[in-house]
Design a protein around this motif. Structure first.
Motif, PDB file in Angstrom:
ATOM      1  N   UNK A  27       2.358   7.068 -24.609  1.00 44.91           N
ATOM      2  CA  UNK A  27       0.959   6.942 -24.398  1.00 44.91           C
ATOM      3  C   UNK A  27       0.588   5.388 -24.148  1.00 44.91           C
ATOM      4  N   UNK A  28       1.089   4.700 -25.080  1.00 43.24           N
ATOM      5  CA  UNK A  28       0.962   3.166 -25.214  1.00 43.24           C
ATOM      6  C   UNK A  28       1.708   2.389 -24.079  1.00 43.24           C
ATOM      7  N   UNK A  29       3.112   2.699 -24.174  1.00 41.65           N
ATOM      8  CA  UNK A  29       4.166   2.132 -23.343  1.00 41.65           C
ATOM      9  C   UNK A  29       3.730   2.154 -22.089  1.00 41.65           C
ATOM     10  N   UNK A  30       3.299   3.415 -21.433  1.00 36.44           N
ATOM     11  CA  UNK A  30       2.995   3.809 -20.168  1.00 36.44           C
ATOM     12  C   UNK A  30       1.712   2.952 -19.479  1.00 36.44           C
ATOM     13  N   UNK A  31       1.026   2.280 -20.415  1.00 40.30           N
ATOM     14  CA  UNK A  31      -0.144   1.394 -20.223  1.00 40.30           C
ATOM     15  C   UNK A  31       0.381  -0.003 -19.944  1.00 40.30           C
ATOM     16  N   UNK A  32       1.759  -0.132 -19.871  1.00 38.52           N
ATOM     17  CA  UNK A  32       2.279  -1.587 -19.671  1.00 38.52           C
ATOM     18  C   UNK A  32       2.118  -2.090 -18.132  1.00 38.52           C
ATOM     19  N   UNK A  33       2.396  -3.325 -18.033  1.00 41.04           N
ATOM     20  CA  UNK A  33       2.592  -3.767 -16.679  1.00 41.04           C
ATOM     21  C   UNK A  33       3.799  -3.286 -15.797  1.00 41.04           C
TER      22      UNK A  33
END
Length: 268
Positions: A54-60
């Motif tokens: 969930x956090x990784x998918x928020x990256x650029x």
């Protein structure tokens, strides 16, 4: 500064994360993996961050380093997180046989998608990364991504319709080359060389021959002829390879890998 998220830190995902850490600030890299021990070990090595999907998918830039048969399920589980992003970002898929069209079906037609096919030598900075992108990816984003992957080796833009054939050569090729080097080393051992020396000689010979081919621009057949003296030892070795249908075996290996990719993609 852009952030880079990796969903899946197996052999290839981990190798690409390592490459990005060589050119970008490691604290801007976020690693997620089903086995948290694996992502933790890599994060400690690189100085990167451990996180969940969930956090990784928020990256650029979001690298999807999951198996082809799992990618749809992983994206489905993250659909709410993808929709709630504050900026569109770029999704970078390395799933073999999964086309941009399929990825658009999973992520949405408006998603910015880059499809890459790296090979294992990216882990030592001598790899090949084949890539193509859909119309939603800005040229500046492509340039930034290629800069981030610069350490990995050579990035080659390719028409997606050629991706499967190119992958059969560049992606599967390291296994074929490894098999060839192993066979040369085995021959050296049979002639009395210590195993370690025979392996080193085979590997350095292939490395040097590849560099000579690339830098000289000569046809490989011509370079072969330059080694083969009339009535000499090398031409006898070449004859033995021809008797065993060596070139035909190499061609058939690439064709078999290509046809398997088409089968996995549902094209055959």
């Amino acid at each position: 500064m852009s952030t880079y998220g990796f969903i899946g830190t197996g052999n290839m995902g981990g190798a690409l994360a390592t490459a990005v850490s060589e050119t970008m600030e490691p604290t801007n890299i976020y690693l997620a993996n089903r086995s948290i021990e694996k992502s933790q070990a890599l994060a400690e090595k690189l100085g990167a961050n451990v996180c969940d999907n969930q956090t990784a998918v928020q990256c650029d830039y979001v690298f999807l380093g999951v198996k082809p048969n799992m990618i749809e399920g992983v994206i489905r589980e993250l659909k709410h997180d993808i929709i709630s992003r504050t900026n569109p970002g770029v999704f970078v898929s390395m799933a073999a046989a999964v086309s941009i069209e399929k990825l658009e079906g999973f992520l949405g037609e408006d998603a910015a998608i880059v499809r890459i096919m790296p090979n294992t030598p990216v882990s030592v900075g001598e790899g090949i990364i084949l890539y193509c992108a859909n119309k939603n990816v800005r040229e500046e984003a492509i340039e930034e991504l290629m800069s981030a992957l610069f350490w990995a080796g050579k990035c080659i833009k390719i028409d997606e319709k050629l991706m499967d054939a190119a992958s059969a050569v560049a992606g599967c090729g390291p296994a074929f080359a490894d098999l060839f080097m192993e066979s040369l080393a085995d021959g050296g051992v049979a002639c009395g060389l210590p195993r370690a020396l025979a392996t080193e000689l085979a590997a350095q010979m292939v490395l040097g021959s590849a560099k000579l081919l690339l830098e000289s621009g000569k046809n490989p057949g011509l370079l072969k002829d330059e080694v083969c003296s009339p009535g000499g030892t090398t031409i006898q070795g070449v004859k033995a390879l021809e008797d065993a249908a060596f070139r035909s075996a190499g061609m058939n290996a690439v064709i078999a890998a290509y046809e398997k990719t088409l089968q996995l993609a549902g094209k055959k």
